[in-house]
Scaffold this active site. Structure first.
Site, PDB file in Angstrom:
ATOM      1  N   LYS A 286      53.347  23.985  49.475  1.00  0.00           N
ATOM      2  CA  LYS A 286      54.745  23.560  49.606  1.00  0.00           C
ATOM      3  C   LYS A 286      54.747  22.022  49.631  1.00  0.00           C
ATOM      4  O   LYS A 286      55.574  21.361  49.008  1.00  0.00           O
ATOM      5  CB  LYS A 286      55.372  24.082  50.908  1.00  0.00           C
TER       6      LYS A 286
ATOM      7  N   HIS B  18      45.758  36.234  49.931  1.00  0.00           N
ATOM      8  CA  HIS B  18      46.216  34.858  50.124  1.00  0.00           C
ATOM      9  C   HIS B  18      45.010  33.970  50.411  1.00  0.00           C
ATOM     10  O   HIS B  18      44.369  34.114  51.460  1.00  0.00           O
ATOM     11  CB  HIS B  18      47.159  34.875  51.337  1.00  0.00           C
TER      12      HIS B  18
ATOM     13  N   SER C 128      49.175  27.162  50.074  1.00  0.00           N
ATOM     14  CA  SER C 128      50.038  27.715  51.102  1.00  0.00           C
ATOM     15  C   SER C 128      51.024  26.682  51.655  1.00  0.00           C
ATOM     16  O   SER C 128      51.744  26.069  50.883  1.00  0.00           O
ATOM     17  CB  SER C 128      49.161  28.329  52.188  1.00  0.00           C
TER      18      SER C 128
ATOM     19  N   TRP D  68      53.616  38.523  51.091  1.00  0.00           N
ATOM     20  CA  TRP D  68      54.389  37.638  51.989  1.00  0.00           C
ATOM     21  C   TRP D  68      54.905  36.406  51.231  1.00  0.00           C
ATOM     22  O   TRP D  68      55.977  35.893  51.497  1.00  0.00           O
ATOM     23  CB  TRP D  68      53.466  37.237  53.140  1.00  0.00           C
TER      24      TRP D  68
HETATM   25  C1  GCU Z   1      52.212  31.537  57.104  1.00  0.00           C
HETATM   26  C2  GCU Z   1      53.587  31.106  56.655  1.00  0.00           C
HETATM   27  C3  GCU Z   1      53.612  30.705  55.175  1.00  0.00           C
HETATM   28  C4  GCU Z   1      52.519  29.717  54.881  1.00  0.00           C
HETATM   29  C5  GCU Z   1      51.187  30.239  55.381  1.00  0.00           C
HETATM   30  C6  GCU Z   1      50.037  29.236  55.272  1.00  0.00           C
HETATM   31  O1  GCU Z   1      51.893  32.752  56.513  1.00  0.00           O
HETATM   32  O2  GCU Z   1      54.475  32.150  56.931  1.00  0.00           O
HETATM   33  O3  GCU Z   1      54.858  30.151  54.823  1.00  0.00           O
HETATM   34  O4  GCU Z   1      52.493  29.414  53.519  1.00  0.00           O
HETATM   35  O5  GCU Z   1      51.281  30.564  56.756  1.00  0.00           O
HETATM   36  O6  GCU Z   1      50.259  28.052  55.197  1.00  0.00           O
HETATM   37  O7  GCU Z   1      48.896  29.698  55.354  1.00  0.00           O
END
Ligand code: GCU
Length: 427
Positions: A266, A404, A262, A353
């Site tokens: 990144k 997720h 997540s 998402w």
């Molecule tokens: C949120 C956010 C995402 C991210 C995620 C996470 O949903 O919008 O961009 O990847 O959190 O880190 O769990």
């Protein structure tokens, strides 16, 4: 007020409301995605066509890296942060004798200001030394990834979570092991790999604090609009961990795999782009600002991410809020920055998402960079079916069923991908 005027006003309000709703609610319908207009991967800014790995390395790669630094993740300001690492063995007989558990305390300092962060290591006892390791941040503290009383609790900021006994922003022993379902340590060690993990909040607390805490606070100046947000500090600190790996003889620093889930996916991608010492890079459900193409505007958009998490990227990135068509770069180019190293992108079916299709496409459109090295990237027309990983090239991809998350299924694919690619690297 006349009835006519009232009806008219209500009508205008209704139209206005619908327009705002249309702009602010995320699109999760494939039929509403416009035709992709992606910036070219292999054409340099001056129009030169890049058709050799030499030109990629000398011209296009540095050019793209600079764009991502300046426009998105942020440059690391010049700094004199001193880093030291102090290792302590916690248990040589962990996992029923299969692993040695260590903690390494990193001190980041400038003059008398310092910040501490702890790396937790599991190294297999019966594998050839030095060992290849997965390096990954965790979300909730090292003590949550494995139920063992001897793992230290972080002293840094923690997200309050009453489910885990955290009634304020400090860690609680009640949360020991609560995230172990994401970290199949025994499987990893049984497969001959080590695991190195650090709590990301030790490096920079994950909230918009005006850059008053974490690594940012060591520097006297706040970041300017092209300088680092939190994601870049997390990526920067991972490189300091690799510096430490280079000083030990138990870890094979040429076989370090950077992995993240997540927002930390990144981070793993940005870390992999910046530091070519990583032998492999893995993005798990990284979504917007990670593997997903921004141009698709599917699921989370640039505006949505910058609004909710203004501290993640640099301020320059705000100029693309609702202005994706102005981007001169997109995330397939971030994936291409890993070339020729193997990179794996994972999605989850229920994670709309994060735009699974956009995550797949960035791997597909990064493929020409791998072809410059005569390597196969992700050379398939469409996303593979659910739970059928495509790992025959140097860009691996799967979409698994479920939501997720980071699961044992995901880890199995990463271990297979690592077996396949890292054996070829010198030992
Ligand atoms: C949120 C956010 C995402 C991210 C995620 C996470 O949903 O919008 O961009 O990847 O959190 O880190 O769990």
């Amino acid at each position: 007020m006349s009835t006519k005027y009232l009806i008219c006003s209500l009508f205008i309000c209704f139209i206005g409301y619908n327009q705002i709703a249309a702009q602010s609610s995320p699109n999760t319908k494939e039929s509403k995605v416009s035709i992709l207009e992606l910036p070219a991967l292999l054409i340099a800014k001056d129009g030169q066509k890049i058709d050799s790995k030499e030109d990629w390395e000398k011209i296009r790669r540095p050019e793209l890296l600079k764009i991502f630094k300046e426009e998105m993740f942020g440059n690391v300001p010049s700094n004199d942060i001193k880093v030291t690492a102090e290792e302590k063995i916690v248990n040589t007989n962990a996992l029923g004798g299969k692993a040695t558990m260590k903690e390494v305390v990193f001190t980041f300092s400038i003059n008398s200001h310092e910040l501490k962060a702890t790396l937790l290591l599991f190294l297999p006892n019966n594998s050839p030394n030095p060992t290849s390791v997965f390096l990954s941040y965790n979300f909730d503290g090292n003590h949550t990834i494995f139920p063992d009383e001897s793992i230290s609790l972080p002293n840094s900021w923690m997200r309050k979570n009453t489910n885990y006994g955290m009634t304020d922003d400090t860690a609680s022993p009640l949360s020991r092991g609560v995230k172990s379902f994401r970290w199949p340590v025994l499987n990893i060690v049984n497969r001959g790999y080590g695991l190195a993990t650090m709590y990301y909040g030790d490096i920079d607390p994950d909230f918009d604090d005006g850059f008053e805490n974490g690594i940012h606070a060591l520097l006297s100046q706040k970041p300017n609009k092209s300088e680092w947000g939190s994601l870049a500090t997390w990526a920067w600190a991972l490189s300091k961990v690799v510096d430490y790996f280079e000083t030990t003889n138990t870890i094979d620093h040429e076989k370090v795999i950077v992995m993240g889930h997540s927002r930390l996916g990144k981070t793993a991608l940005w870390a992999g782009a910046l530091d070519e010492r990583y032998a492999m890079v893995i993005s798990n459900d990284s979504g917007c600002g990670g593997a997903a193409l921004s141009n698709r505007k599917f699921g989370e958009t640039i505006k949505a991410i910058n609004t909710r998490f203004p501290h993640w990227f640099n301020d320059n990135f705000n100029q693309y809020n609702d202005q994706e068509e102005k981007l001169s770069f997109d995330q397939h180019q971030l994936i291409a920055l890993m070339a020729p190293r193997p990179v794996y992108i994972a999605s989850a079916k229920g994670d709309r998402w994060a735009d699974p299709e956009g995550e797949f496409l960035s791997g597909k459109y990064a493929t020409p960079a791998y072809e410059l090295y005569d390597l196969k990237g992700l050379d398939i027309a469409e996303q593979p079916p659910v739970n059928q990983p495509e790992n025959s090239g140097h860009i691996g991809y799967h979409i698994r069923s479920g939501k997720h998350d980071l699961t044992v299924y995901d880890w199995e694919q990463y271990l297979d991908f690592a077996d396949k690619h890292l054996d070829g690297i010198k030992n």
